[in-house]
Design an enzyme around this catalytic site. Structure first.
Site, short mmCIF file in Angstrom:
data_model
loop_
_atom_site.label_atom_id
_atom_site.label_comp_id
_atom_site.label_asym_id
_atom_site.label_seq_id
_atom_site.Cartn_x
_atom_site.Cartn_y
_atom_site.Cartn_z
N GLU A 118 -5.18 8.29 18.33
CA GLU A 118 -5.80 9.61 18.59
C GLU A 118 -6.83 9.95 17.51
O GLU A 118 -7.93 10.44 17.82
CB GLU A 118 -4.71 10.69 18.63
CG GLU A 118 -3.78 10.59 19.83
CD GLU A 118 -2.70 9.53 19.70
OE1 GLU A 118 -1.99 9.27 20.67
OE2 GLU A 118 -2.58 8.95 18.60
N GLN A 163 0.84 -1.21 0.00
CA GLN A 163 0.00 0.00 0.00
C GLN A 163 0.87 1.24 0.00
O GLN A 163 1.75 1.39 0.85
CB GLN A 163 -0.90 -0.03 1.23
CG GLN A 163 -1.84 1.17 1.37
CD GLN A 163 -2.50 1.18 2.73
OE1 GLN A 163 -1.85 1.44 3.75
NE2 GLN A 163 -3.79 0.89 2.78
N GLY A 164 0.63 2.14 -0.94
CA GLY A 164 1.38 3.39 -1.03
C GLY A 164 0.52 4.59 -0.71
O GLY A 164 0.08 5.30 -1.62
N SER A 172 4.51 -1.16 4.14
CA SER A 172 4.61 -2.53 4.66
C SER A 172 4.82 -3.52 3.51
O SER A 172 4.14 -3.43 2.48
CB SER A 172 3.34 -2.90 5.42
OG SER A 172 3.10 -1.99 6.46
N SER A 180 1.01 6.62 2.76
CA SER A 180 1.76 7.58 3.56
C SER A 180 2.92 8.20 2.81
O SER A 180 3.58 7.53 2.00
CB SER A 180 2.29 6.92 4.83
OG SER A 180 1.23 6.51 5.66
N GLU A 238 -8.91 -2.04 6.46
CA GLU A 238 -7.71 -2.16 7.28
C GLU A 238 -8.02 -1.98 8.76
O GLU A 238 -7.48 -2.68 9.61
CB GLU A 238 -6.68 -1.13 6.83
CG GLU A 238 -5.36 -1.21 7.59
CD GLU A 238 -4.32 -0.24 7.07
OE1 GLU A 238 -3.15 -0.39 7.44
OE2 GLU A 238 -4.67 0.68 6.30
#
Length: 404
Positions: free
Chosen positions: A385, A128-129, A163, A131, A249
């Site tokens: 958060e 997964q791209g 990841s 971030s 996810e």
């Protein structure tokens, strides 16, 4: 036990017995190498092929896409038996749990025929791209751009904390295809694009983690040409596609509670190995962790019942993500405390090997790595958060947190 209206479902229990027999016959007798090493990753990839050939790669997928069309209770039964058998960790989660469902929901028929069989058989590993260095929790501020030239996009930018990026063949990435729309509202003008990591202009740099492993990577794109046909969903509508991905996810991967129940069993093994069988503090901690995982298990069955009755669980995803990441962290932090001064050392340390039985040393070698990963879990996929904000504002409808 699978429960429906308080009773075991006979067909589910028969399936459970079938799965248990198959796993007893096929699960590797010895532990595989770490998936964070090239050799270990290939061992895990081979195990994925065994699962595929046995028909167990994705039992909850529709039959037309290679699954068994299993309901949630069968999915839970499979997962519980999988972890009970001590089967290897899965390594194509980006493809199986994220991209596969996205393709079924938003992909074209050609995209499904092209990518789904190969990711199911583990011929293609996906990562997964999302971030970027300056776009973590504020994902919509991403800056990787894809400029259209005819039937291709030219992609430039960088992704990080990817990841399985060091071993993947493909990446599904968010790219900005309409900067002007993004200036009006940053969630607009983003496209969900699949990129072959073997394309010219792609550079993958493994990231060394705090425990020394290199399972993550950062990915650089320099004038990478990608067919427009690789866009999933409408061009410019990638944010909606991405939110579905994050829902998968963060939400309940039904049956993953069994992983943490197995971890509590391993904690009990460490208690025994440390000679603390009668220690009230150690036993109190063991009891607390057992209760926490049992609460999670009960909630998974509750959500499965709601889903089977047609209830939309989208708003439950953040609750689930928060609970499983916090539970995971509590388990491994307790293990670190239990080990005392040995906790700073990996299972390969001669001091640890002398202090523990061989089996307990192997358990600790795995735990030492997973402790650090558990800390990261409270960040990736949306920080704890952020999940609390989503729960308070969208689920409980409390006043919004002030934004600058």
């Amino acid at each position: 036990m699978s429960l429906r209206n308080g009773a075991a479902a006979p067909d589910t229990e028969a399936f459970r017995a079938q799965v248990r027999g198959w796993l007893e016959e096929h699960v590797p007798r010895g532990p595989l190498g770490s998936w964070t090493s090239p050799e270990g990753f290939e061992q895990h990839r081979e195990w994925e092929r065994v699962l595929f050939e046995g028909g167990y790669a994705a039992i909850d997928w529709p039959e037309e896409y290679g699954g068994r069309g299993a309901d949630l209770f069968h999915t839970i039964a499979f997962a519980e038996e999988y972890y009970r058998a001590g089967a290897p960790a899965r390594v194509n989660m980006g493809g199986l749990y994220l991209l596969g469902p996205i393709l079924m929901r938003y992909g074209t028929e050609e995209q499904r025929r092209r990518w789904i069989p190969r990711l199911l058989s583990c011929e293609d590993i996906w990562c997964q791209g999302f971030s970027e260095p300056d776009s973590g929790s504020d994902l919509a501020s991403l800056r990787t751009q894809a400029v259209r030239e005819g039937d291709e996009f030219v992609v430039n930018g960088q992704k990080t904390w990817t990841s399985f990026g060091g071993f993947a063949d493909w990446i599904f990435a968010l790219v900005r295809t309409d900067p002007e729309a993004g200036r009006e509202k940053k969630h607009r003008g983003i496209t969900f694009l699949c990129v072959d990591l073997r394309s010219p202009g792609v550079e993958v740099r493994p990231l060394a983690m705090v425990d020394g492993t290199k399972g993550f990577a950062e990915v650089f794109f320099t004038d990478v040409r990608v067919p427009v046909a690789n866009a999933v969903g409408e061009i410019g509508d990638g944010w909606r596609v991405a939110m579905s991905t994050l829902g998968f996810e963060r939400g309940a991967v039904f049956g993953d509670h069994a992983k943490y129940s197995a971890d509590v069993e391993s904690f009990a093994e460490l208690v025994r190995a440390r000679g603390l069988d009668d220690d009230p503090l150690a036993l109190d901690e063991l009891g607390r962790l057992f209760v926490e995982t049992e609460v999670y298990r009960a909630n998974v069955y509750r959500l499965a019942e709601l889903s089977e009755n047609g209830v939309n669980l989208d708003l439950q995803a953040s609750i689930n993500k928060l609970y499983w990441t916090e539970t995971q962290h509590h388990i491994f932090a307790a293990g670190l405390d239990l080990m005392g001064g040995l906790g700073i050392m990996g299972g390969g340390s001669s001091v640890v090997r002398e202090a523990l039985t061989p089996q307990a040393a192997r358990v600790w070698a795995d735990w030492h790595h997973r402790y650090w990963y558990a800390r990261a879990a409270m960040i990736f996929g949306g920080t704890s958060e952020i999940q609390r904000n989503i729960i308070s504002e969208r689920l409980l409808e409390l006043p919004m947190e002030p934004r600058r």
